[in-house]
Design an enzyme around this catalytic site. Structure first.
Site, PDB file in Angstrom:
ATOM      1  N   GLU A 277      -5.023  -2.197  10.066  1.00  0.00           N
ATOM      2  CA  GLU A 277      -5.672  -1.399  11.114  1.00  0.00           C
ATOM      3  C   GLU A 277      -7.074  -0.927  10.712  1.00  0.00           C
ATOM      4  OE1 GLU A 277      -3.307   1.512  13.167  1.00  0.00           O
ATOM      5  OE2 GLU A 277      -5.039   2.819  13.477  1.00  0.00           O
ATOM      6  N   ASP A 278      -7.157  -0.214   9.600  1.00  0.00           N
ATOM      7  CA  ASP A 278      -8.446   0.426   9.307  1.00  0.00           C
ATOM      8  C   ASP A 278      -9.559  -0.586   9.027  1.00  0.00           C
ATOM      9  OD1 ASP A 278      -9.917   2.914   8.947  1.00  0.00           O
ATOM     10  OD2 ASP A 278     -10.109   2.272   6.873  1.00  0.00           O
ATOM     11  N   SER A 279      -9.285  -1.595   8.199  1.00  0.00           N
ATOM     12  CA  SER A 279     -10.348  -2.580   7.903  1.00  0.00           C
ATOM     13  C   SER A 279     -10.688  -3.376   9.164  1.00  0.00           C
ATOM     14  CB  SER A 279      -9.924  -3.518   6.769  1.00  0.00           C
ATOM     15  OG  SER A 279      -8.736  -4.196   7.089  1.00  0.00           O
TER      16      SER A 279
ATOM     17  N   ARG B 252      -7.576  -6.946   7.827  1.00  0.00           N
ATOM     18  CA  ARG B 252      -6.135  -6.935   8.119  1.00  0.00           C
ATOM     19  C   ARG B 252      -5.700  -5.554   8.614  1.00  0.00           C
ATOM     20  NH1 ARG B 252      -3.469  -6.694   1.980  1.00  0.00           N
ATOM     21  NH2 ARG B 252      -3.177  -4.422   2.017  1.00  0.00           N
TER      22      ARG B 252
ATOM     23  N   ASP C  95      -2.259   3.444   5.782  1.00  0.00           N
ATOM     24  CA  ASP C  95      -1.877   4.767   6.272  1.00  0.00           C
ATOM     25  C   ASP C  95      -2.781   5.850   5.680  1.00  0.00           C
ATOM     26  OD1 ASP C  95       0.195   3.445   7.569  1.00  0.00           O
ATOM     27  OD2 ASP C  95       1.432   3.537   5.775  1.00  0.00           O
TER      28      ASP C  95
ATOM     29  N   GLN D 109     -13.218   3.220  -0.696  1.00  0.00           N
ATOM     30  CA  GLN D 109     -13.310   3.109   0.767  1.00  0.00           C
ATOM     31  C   GLN D 109     -14.732   3.367   1.270  1.00  0.00           C
ATOM     32  OE1 GLN D 109     -11.701   6.046   3.537  1.00  0.00           O
ATOM     33  NE2 GLN D 109     -10.365   4.467   4.376  1.00  0.00           N
TER      34      GLN D 109
HETATM   35  O1  TRH Z   1      -3.550  -1.703   3.809  1.00  0.00           O
HETATM   36  P1  TRH Z   1      -3.337  -2.281   5.148  1.00  0.00           P
HETATM   37  O2  TRH Z   1      -2.584  -3.529   5.193  1.00  0.00           O
HETATM   38  O3  TRH Z   1      -2.677  -1.223   6.051  1.00  0.00           O
HETATM   39  C1  TRH Z   1      -1.726  -1.514   7.004  1.00  0.00           C
HETATM   40  C2  TRH Z   1      -2.066  -0.898   8.354  1.00  0.00           C
HETATM   41  O4  TRH Z   1      -2.381   0.443   8.300  1.00  0.00           O
HETATM   42  C3  TRH Z   1      -0.923  -1.129   9.268  1.00  0.00           C
HETATM   43  O5  TRH Z   1      -1.150  -0.520  10.508  1.00  0.00           O
HETATM   44  C4  TRH Z   1       0.324  -0.566   8.626  1.00  0.00           C
HETATM   45  O6  TRH Z   1       1.400  -0.772   9.464  1.00  0.00           O
HETATM   46  C5  TRH Z   1       0.563  -1.279   7.325  1.00  0.00           C
HETATM   47  O7  TRH Z   1      -0.525  -1.061   6.467  1.00  0.00           O
HETATM   48  C6  TRH Z   1       1.804  -0.773   6.636  1.00  0.00           C
HETATM   49  O8  TRH Z   1      -4.763  -2.569   5.846  1.00  0.00           O
HETATM   50  P2  TRH Z   1      -5.823  -1.547   6.461  1.00  0.00           P
HETATM   51  O9  TRH Z   1      -5.254  -0.773   7.592  1.00  0.00           O
HETATM   52  O10 TRH Z   1      -7.028  -2.318   6.729  1.00  0.00           O
HETATM   53  O11 TRH Z   1      -6.124  -0.538   5.286  1.00  0.00           O
HETATM   54  C7  TRH Z   1      -6.767  -0.910   4.116  1.00  0.00           C
HETATM   55  C8  TRH Z   1      -7.676   0.185   3.623  1.00  0.00           C
HETATM   56  O12 TRH Z   1      -8.225  -0.205   2.378  1.00  0.00           O
HETATM   57  C9  TRH Z   1      -8.859   0.451   4.546  1.00  0.00           C
HETATM   58  O13 TRH Z   1      -9.088   1.840   4.620  1.00  0.00           O
HETATM   59  C10 TRH Z   1     -10.022  -0.238   3.841  1.00  0.00           C
HETATM   60  C11 TRH Z   1      -9.645  -0.044   2.421  1.00  0.00           C
HETATM   61  N1  TRH Z   1     -10.233  -0.947   1.416  1.00  0.00           N
HETATM   62  C12 TRH Z   1     -11.056  -0.412   0.452  1.00  0.00           C
HETATM   63  O14 TRH Z   1     -11.310   0.787   0.453  1.00  0.00           O
HETATM   64  N2  TRH Z   1     -11.558  -1.235  -0.496  1.00  0.00           N
HETATM   65  C13 TRH Z   1     -11.314  -2.566  -0.541  1.00  0.00           C
HETATM   66  O15 TRH Z   1     -11.821  -3.275  -1.448  1.00  0.00           O
HETATM   67  C14 TRH Z   1     -10.476  -3.115   0.485  1.00  0.00           C
HETATM   68  C15 TRH Z   1     -10.180  -4.579   0.511  1.00  0.00           C
HETATM   69  C16 TRH Z   1      -9.944  -2.274   1.438  1.00  0.00           C
END
Ligand code: TRH
Length: 378
Positions: free
Chosen positions: A278-280, A276, A18, A260
């Site tokens: 959304e964003d990644s 996993r 989020d 990020q």
């Molecule tokens: O953290 P997430 O599992 O987020 C999810 C989704 O937003 C989903 O829609 C929501 O319903 C749920 O949470 C509750 O995965 P996501 O979306 O990929 O977000 C991870 C963030 O972390 C993304 O901006 C990439 C960042 N990231 C880093 O900055 N450094 C890292 O080493 C890693 C592994 C990820």
């Protein structure tokens, strides 16, 4: 002309996605569209993992040109002049009632959007941009859905992203400096590199066994905190940054959780990315490499429906679909067979990635679509 102001409200429900999305969107709106963004976030600690500059004690701080406000209460009175030109609530979070009351008193009503989560399902097209009138106040909120077609809001993608990616991958020294700063050795970097980001319930153990017993040398890079149980069981020690172990053809190395802004470089540096949420997942689509998506699990296996909707749109073929379905527990499979099949089509999938990117971006990126939509309502 004075720049537009925008309040973006983000409640970190679970994980980082989020705040990851809201932070990315804030920066893009400010940099590329000149909008003065104030980001309201309830959980500064999660935010700090993505963005180490964040000060956990500050109620109000400016980070990278964005005003960040710690959103610690629903209480409080607001004046109409406290309200921004555009108000966005992320994922239907409840913004403070006092703020909503002030929105209704503002002489020029703000544009109010609910920014929803990403899904490849068709129903999204019918819901994108629909209005919803407030039951009591003279305010209308609009639903804004990200998505993959021209009838949706598109995906987040910065204007310079592709140029930055190309510059990075065409500079081997930059790639090796980046990896070695994360502790990756030259020998590890010479193998097939895989980044792993998934939920704790992913079938990591089965895949590790297939890699270990496979013919190809694989280096699996896992940021700290990801699939810790399966990773520490392979390592035989806690999964802390710097921990690594090789067994058979597989080396697993735990990385620090990268900020990020560096996460793209990790994706660009690898041959295959497990992502996993959304964003990644979206970043992996811009990375030009094969990727496997672990979708956030929902009741009644609703996520399997969402996964299938994406697989249908992405159309990367049987090996990709079967691997993805198994990774998400939608079907059973045998990891050595699934892996062999996926590995053999990875070059083809990467080669087609720019076609896919072009197809989505024909519809414009999410931040641009969002600003155009707001302009159409003002
Ligand atoms: O953290 P997430 O599992 O987020 C999810 C989704 O937003 C989903 O829609 C929501 O319903 C749920 O949470 C509750 O995965 P996501 O979306 O990929 O977000 C991870 C963030 O972390 C993304 O901006 C990439 C960042 N990231 C880093 O900055 N450094 C890292 O080493 C890693 C592994 C990820």
């Amino acid at each position: 002309m004075p720049s537009l102001s925008l309040d973006l409200f983000c409640k970190v429900v679970d994980n980082f996605g989020d705040i990851g999305i809201c932070w990315r969107l804030s920066r893009q709106l400010q940099r590329e569209h000149g909008i003065a963004v104030r980001l309201w976030v309830d959980d500064l600690r999660s935010f700090q993992r993505l963005c180490p500059q964040v000060d956990l004690q500050a109620e109000l701080q400016v980070v990278d040109g964005i005003a960040v406000r710690h959103w610690s209460t629903q209480e409080g009175e607001f004046a109409p002049e406290d309200v921004a030109d555009i108000v966005i609530e992320f994922f239907a979070c409840d913004i403070p009632p006092g703020y909503i009351a002030a929105m209704a008193q503002r002489p020029e009503r703000p544009v109010w959007l609910n920014l929803e989560g990403l899904s490849a399902e068709e129903w999204v097209e019918g819901c994108h941009s629909l209005p919803s009138k407030h039951p009591r106040l003279p305010l209308t909120k609009y639903f804004f859905f990200p998505g993959f077609t021209e009838k949706t809001g598109g995906l987040l993608c910065e204007k310079d992203l592709e140029d930055e990616r190309r510059a990075y991958i065409s500079d081997p020294a930059a790639v090796s400096d980046f990896l070695s700063a994360l502790g990756v050795t030259e020998a590890e970097a010479a193998a097939m590199k895989v980044s792993l980001f998934c939920y704790p319930y992913a079938p990591v153990g089965g895949l590790f066994a297939a890699w270990r017993d496979g013919e190809q040398q694989v280096t699996c890079l896992v940021p700290e905190g990801v699939a810790s149980e399966a990773v520490s069981s392979f390592l035989g020690q806690p999964a802390v940054p710097g921990a690594m172990r090789s067994d058979g053809a597989l080396t697993v190395r735990v990385l620090p959780f990268v900020p990020q802004q560096d996460y793209d470089k990790l994706l660009w540096s690898c041959d295959l990315n497990f992502v996993r949420g959304e964003d990644s997942w979206v970043r992996a689509q811009w990375a030009g490499k094969s990727f496997i998506w672990h979708i956030y699990a929902q009741d009644e296996n609703l996520h399997h429906k969402k996964l299938r909707a994406f697989l249908q749109r992405y159309a990367a073929g049987r090996a990709f679909d079967e691997f993805s379905l198994c990774w998400n527990g939608a079907v059973e499979g045998d990891w050595p067979t699934l892996w062999k099949a996926l590995a053999s089509v990875m070059p083809e999938i990467s080669a087609k990635s720019s076609e896919w990117q072009q197809k989505i971006l024909d519809n414009g990126d999410l931040a641009t679509n969002l600003t155009k939509f707001c302009a159409s309502l003002r």
